[in-house]
Design an enzyme around this catalytic site. Sequence first.
Site, short mmCIF file in Angstrom:
data_model
loop_
_atom_site.label_atom_id
_atom_site.label_comp_id
_atom_site.label_asym_id
_atom_site.label_seq_id
_atom_site.Cartn_x
_atom_site.Cartn_y
_atom_site.Cartn_z
N ASP A 77 41.80 45.35 46.11
CA ASP A 77 42.90 44.73 46.85
C ASP A 77 44.28 45.30 46.56
OD1 ASP A 77 43.42 43.87 44.30
OD2 ASP A 77 42.70 41.83 44.61
N GLU A 118 33.87 45.35 46.16
CA GLU A 118 34.54 44.08 45.82
C GLU A 118 35.19 43.47 47.08
OE1 GLU A 118 38.12 42.94 43.17
OE2 GLU A 118 36.50 43.13 41.73
N GLU A 175 48.04 41.27 47.40
CA GLU A 175 46.61 41.57 47.37
C GLU A 175 45.81 40.87 48.46
OE1 GLU A 175 48.45 40.71 44.75
OE2 GLU A 175 48.37 42.42 43.37
N HIS A 209 50.78 39.58 34.81
CA HIS A 209 51.50 40.65 35.51
C HIS A 209 51.75 40.38 36.99
CE1 HIS A 209 48.19 42.32 37.96
NE2 HIS A 209 47.40 41.94 36.98
N ARG A 262 52.80 39.67 40.72
CA ARG A 262 54.13 39.60 41.35
C ARG A 262 54.57 38.17 41.62
NH1 ARG A 262 53.36 44.74 42.24
NH2 ARG A 262 55.09 46.06 42.86
N HIS A 308 51.70 44.54 30.21
CA HIS A 308 51.59 45.44 31.37
C HIS A 308 52.82 46.35 31.42
CE1 HIS A 308 51.17 46.61 35.58
NE2 HIS A 308 49.94 46.08 35.58
#
Length: 391
Positions: A102, A124, A138, A215, A217, A248
């Site tokens: 994604d 996936e 995503e 991490h 957004r 990250h």
Amino acid sequence: MSSNSPKKKIAVVFGTRPEAIKMAPLIRKIRQADCFELKVCVTAQHREMLDMALALFAISPDHDLDLMSDSQTITEITVRALAGLEIVFKQEKPDLVLVHGDTTTTCSAALAAFYQKTAVGHVEAGLRSGNIYSPYPEEMNRRITTAIAGLHFAPTEGNRRNLLHCGVDPERIFVTGNTVIDALHLVARKEYIFAEAALNRLDYAHKKIILLTAHRRENWGRPLGNIYAAMRTLLSNNPDTELVFPVHMNPVVKEAAHRALGAVPGAHLTHPLDYEPFVNLMARSYLVLTDSGGIQEEAPALGKPVLVLRAETERPEAVEAGTVKLAGTEKDQIVSLAQELLTNKAEYEKMARAVNPYGDGNAAERIVNILRAHFFADQEKQGVAGLYSGY
Ligand code: UD1
Ligand code: UDP
């Protein structure tokens, strides 16, 4: 493969750490199959974090767009990946492009392949949160990739149902398990010595290690602030607890993490860990707190309770199995759920059971067998032209 069938060329495209980890077992299996010619193309949307996984799994890309720049925007990645992949696909003319998951690389690669009228397989496939802004971007990347792909490799039955709900032809959906479990099996060890001295020094026998990653957004800003505040409270209320936080590399995440937790006693902030030490650290931790997708799949397989630092998850299977709980991003709720697991042994034991709704470690082999059947068995029966007419 019949003796006169030419090899089919498969281009595997990825760009970030989780894609590399989850595509590595598939790359191995494609390499072992005598009927495929493999081309590995990385956008390098991530650089160091991607290279760590490439090195671990001994993958040398045939094409590397090297497109990461500091604090890049989603638009920049998309534009540069589309332009770079157009050149690669025109040169390589693959029979199939395989993308994973994604990310912006996933979606751009699918679109770049579509522009060349090249078939796309989505590994996936079928995860859905139902909210296009969470996870962002995503969820939209998945939906666009589903619309383009002609072969959908769904980790679970639930993912298959999501795809059916989107109108995908059932004959083009294959439930394979998630290749992340294949990858996990390649690196998890009973005995493990960390190369990082700080990780070897941790007292795993007498301290409860909380492993944190964050991490996403949609967690930038206030939610991350809440998460860090919850960690400070948990550490100060529980002297037998230590926090390990591999941070990250995204500058937004990194700066906020070091500001909030860098000087807190009991908090160990590290650079991103190689996959092997990371998995083995997870296996030795008491509790995992994360907003990561992949870690929600791995930790249940290792019998580690997970508190997901998000309001929803597109991975409901481990929640249903009882090893994952949604903790959200409010400080009090995170503290209360974690505190319960730190002090209530019965509650902890209820969650700390190895369950594995995401596969048996043979997903990559299944995918390669499906690809073989599609390209060769079907070819003999109905001709290649019939293969990907289901767009
Ligand atoms: C990306 C994906 C996200 C995935 C995550 C996995 C998008 C938009 N986001 O988020 O879906 O869950 O990867 O980790 O596709 N950086 C480095 N070195 C690295 C990697 C990143 O310095 O090896 C820094 C760079 O400044 C870069 C920034 O992090 O510009 C952001 O990277 P990016 O890939 O855009 O976003 P992530 O937050 O990593
Ligand atoms: N991971 C790693 N080192 C770390 C943190 C995570 O190797 O320091 C691995 C983790 O085991 C999982 C993957 O990276 O396989 C998850 O990546 P990330 O959380 O960045 O992305 P997501 O899964 O959320 O897309």
